[in-house]
Design an enzyme around this catalytic site. Structure first.
Site, PDB file in Angstrom:
ATOM      1  N   HIS A  83       1.652   4.489  -2.796  1.00 50.07           N
ATOM      2  CA  HIS A  83       1.731   5.945  -2.638  1.00 50.07           C
ATOM      3  C   HIS A  83       3.040   6.484  -3.217  1.00 50.07           C
ATOM      4  CE1 HIS A  83      -1.857   6.808  -0.414  1.00 50.07           C
ATOM      5  NE2 HIS A  83      -1.540   6.052   0.624  1.00 50.07           N
ATOM      6  N   GLU A 143      -5.994   7.837  -2.088  1.00 50.63           N
ATOM      7  CA  GLU A 143      -5.780   6.456  -1.666  1.00 50.63           C
ATOM      8  C   GLU A 143      -6.032   5.444  -2.783  1.00 50.63           C
ATOM      9  OE1 GLU A 143      -4.608   5.387   1.254  1.00 50.63           O
ATOM     10  OE2 GLU A 143      -4.372   7.464   1.900  1.00 50.63           O
ATOM     11  N   HIS A 146       0.833  -1.211   0.000  1.00 41.79           N
ATOM     12  CA  HIS A 146       0.000   0.000   0.000  1.00 41.79           C
ATOM     13  C   HIS A 146       0.862   1.253   0.000  1.00 41.79           C
ATOM     14  CE1 HIS A 146      -3.612   2.416   1.228  1.00 41.79           C
ATOM     15  NE2 HIS A 146      -2.663   3.170   1.762  1.00 41.79           N
ATOM     16  N   GLU A 147       1.818   1.312   0.919  1.00 39.39           N
ATOM     17  CA  GLU A 147       2.654   2.504   1.008  1.00 39.39           C
ATOM     18  C   GLU A 147       3.550   2.653  -0.220  1.00 39.39           C
ATOM     19  OE1 GLU A 147       2.001   4.735   3.076  1.00 39.39           O
ATOM     20  OE2 GLU A 147       0.735   3.571   4.426  1.00 39.39           O
TER      21      GLU A 147
END
Length: 630
Positions: free
Chosen positions: A504, A529, A500-501
């Site tokens: 980003h 997101e 997930h990170e």
């Protein structure tokens, strides 16, 4: 190094304006220089070689911004107004973002203190900029000349104008002063809130040690006390007379593990109540913050702070958001009802009581029990395939497969890093060259930001037709090193967080915008997101996992059957998880009533805030007619 001054066909006035930047090295960072090993400062900024360097960092940012303000006051072309405004933003954000990362991660108190001071100073200067009528009028002129601008420049003018107006620049002076004060108050309260979480995460002491399952003991601190009936005067062998226990620090990751894996319901209860009620100082902070934000919204002509912050988001109003959330909840209501009853009935079977209620601290434990039983999952077996170094390599392979780019590990110059554990990587494309730079701060330590997050250091932007300012990002995690191994092994949820990170980070490193105002995650908040959530799906795809997920000792590739079990277990209780997300999004007692019904909602609220949700107060709340879970 980044070059800020070269332009193919420079306007003579703009060229003269930019000349002072040649000697202002603080806005150039060596984060993009692979070979330079000469000493530098934090994140490659020369000024940040020592804590006091933050003072000069702010001074130079204010000086440079002042030069740009003077230039804009001369009303150059609309395109140059927007370009200069974006450079002001980039200059100030260099300080804001660097100070924030330092505040949250640096182990040296001196650096943290100076970063705090720098953050407050630069934010005060930001309020000065946001109430500068010369800049506001110039931006409005540029927006009106939209036909002379590129599409992105026109959008930048629109966003800048709305940002000015959200700062109250169009208000009478008395109201504008009050808005400035409220914004500064809110900034200080948010900072206090975060600092309280770090300094007082809360803890629970558990005796005996056998109450804590072995697989999570490495997350906890061993503690000791005298055994019952033993006095200090009669001590013999210290080991014989002391009882061992564990101290649970109730930060989110540890708390979730305790709630999910601990059979003792009293341990779960104590951990849940402590973790969801501390720091107590934040109760007052939140009250003040809510009051400040509500007053701000009222001055700005909005019914609520939610309405105020919705501007420039994809969703048009709070009502649209709430309607969307409740519509989703209604869609999954039948499944949520069944899941809730399944969890409750398992507890009744285990406890041997038909009338026992499901408590808020029960759900993670019993859902984990059901998942483990249905799919025969052992968390330690799962983690054995996800050693952290291998997971990082897997991400590199995935990025190369998707984008043809390589994450290369590169050395840092002396003074660039804030901790020996920090890694640095460059994202490189064989045809396009270096695309951006990424710091990785992977492991938990005392005083560090307690969660997992992405921090911007530099946003990407076009400097000229031939030069581009490369983005620089930092990913911060809090993975715990086990006591018996030097290699961190992740559970599947932590692997999803890692992906997930990285989603980003890739959003920022791969985006190419003319203005840093739109770089990477600097998009509408309700879109930010999306890339990261999509990237999580790769952590569930066997075609991806088989490329890197190998047993840490045998080298065996993760079995496809195990991946199917992980995904099957993850999909169990999906409706319940969606309801939890709706609660998090709404944070309203009325939403709890509608989602869970009076009985369960009452227990959640009364356990967490007994002084606010007494029997009398709770009974005065109107229960919605269409409950989503009975």
């Amino acid at each position: 190094m980044w070059n800020f001054i070269r332009r193919r066909d420079p306007n003579i006035h703009f060229e003269r304006l930019l000349k002072p930047l040649i000697s202002h090295r603080h806005f150039r960072t060596r984060a993009v220089d692979r070979q330079n090993a000469s000493p530098t400062g934090l994140y490659g900024f020369d000024h940040l070689k020592s804590p006091k360097g933050f003072q000069r960092f702010v001074d130079d940012a204010i000086e440079r911004s002042g030069e740009l303000v003077d230039y804009i006051a001369g009303m150059p072309s609309s395109a140059e107004i927007i370009r200069a405004m974006d450079e002001i933003s980039d200059t100030v954000c260099s300080v804001v973002d660097s100070a924030e990362l330092c505040r949250q991660t640096h182990p040296a108190r001196g650096f943290v203190q100076e970063a705090n001071k720098a953050s407050m100073r630069i934010n005060e200067y930001l309020h000065f900029l946001n109430t500068n009528h010369t800049l506001y009028n110039a931006v409005k002129k540029a927006e009106q000349d939209g036909h002379l601008l590129t599409e992105e420049a026109h959008r930048a003018a629109l966003h800048l104008r709305i940002d000015f107006e959200k700062g109250g620049i169009h208000l009478p002076s008395g109201k504008l002063d009050r808005v400035n004060q409220l914004n500064l108050n809110a900034l200080q309260l948010c900072r206090e809130y975060g600092e309280n979480i770090i300094t007082d995460p809360g803890h629970v002491d558990i005796f005996p040690a056998s109450c804590i399952p072995r697989q999570i003991q490495h997350l906890l601190k061993p503690i000791y006390r005298l055994k019952s009936g033993v006095s200090k005067d009669s001590l013999g062998s210290l080991d014989d007379e002391q009882a061992k226990g564990f101290q649970i620090i109730t930060e989110p990751r540890t708390l979730f593990s305790v709630l999910q894996l601990t059979a003792d319901d009293q341990v779960r209860k104590m951990a849940y109540l402590k973790g969801n009620s501390v720091p107590h100082a934040n109760h007052e902070v939140l009250d003040k913050l809510i009051a400040s934000r509500h007053e701000l919204a009222q001055i700005m002509g909005c019914k609520s702070y939610a309405e105020f912050v919705m501007k420039l988001n994809m969703a048009s109003s709070p009502e649209v958001v709430i309607s969307f959330l409740l519509e989703m909840s209604n869609m999954v209501k039948p499944s949520a009802d069944k899941e809730f009853k399944t969890i409750r009935n398992l507890k009744r079977d285990v406890c041997g009581q038909r009338c026992v209620d499901l408590e808020p601290w029960d759900e993670p434990y019993y859902t984990a029990m059901i998942k483990s039983s249905a799919y025969n999952l052992d968390s330690s077996v799962v983690a054995s395939y996800f050693s952290l170094p291998q997971c990082i390599e897997g991400l590199k392979l995935l990025v190369k497969s998707l984008f043809g780019a390589n994450f290369d590990s590169i050395p840092m110059a002396p003074g660039e890093s804030w901790h020996p554990d920090v890694l640095k990587m460059c994202l490189h494309h064989p045809e396009e060259g270096d695309l951006g730079y990424l710091y990785l701060d992977l492991y938990s330590r005392k005083g560090k930001y307690p969660g997992c997050a992405t921090f911007a250091i530099k946003g990407g932007r076009e400097i000229s037709d031939t030069e581009y300012q490369l983005p620089v990002m930092a990913l911060v995690f809090n993975f715990s090193r086990p006591h018996d191994s030097s290699t961190v092994r992740l559970n599947h949820g932590e692997l999803e967080t890692l992906f997930h990170e990285f989603g980003h980070a890739l959003h920022a490193l791969l985006s190419r915008t003319d203005y840093q105002h739109f770089s990477g995650t600097r998009v509408a908040l309700d879109f930010a997101e999306t890339p990261s959530n999509l990237f999580e799906y790769y952590a569930r795809d066997y075609r991806v996992l088989r490329k890197f997920a190998r047993h840490y000792s045998t080298g065996e590739v993760i079995p496809e059957k195990l991946v199917k079990s992980l995904n099957g277990a993850r999909d169990m209780f999906a409706a319940t998880e969606l309801q939890r997300q709706v609660i998090t999004a709404t944070c309203m007692p009325s939403a709890l009533l509608q989602l869970y019904g009076r009985s369960y909602a009452k227990r959640i609220l009364c356990h967490l805030q007994p002084e606010l949700h007494s029997e009398q107060n709770f009974c005065s709340m109107e229960e919605p007619k269409n409950r989503l879970i009975c």
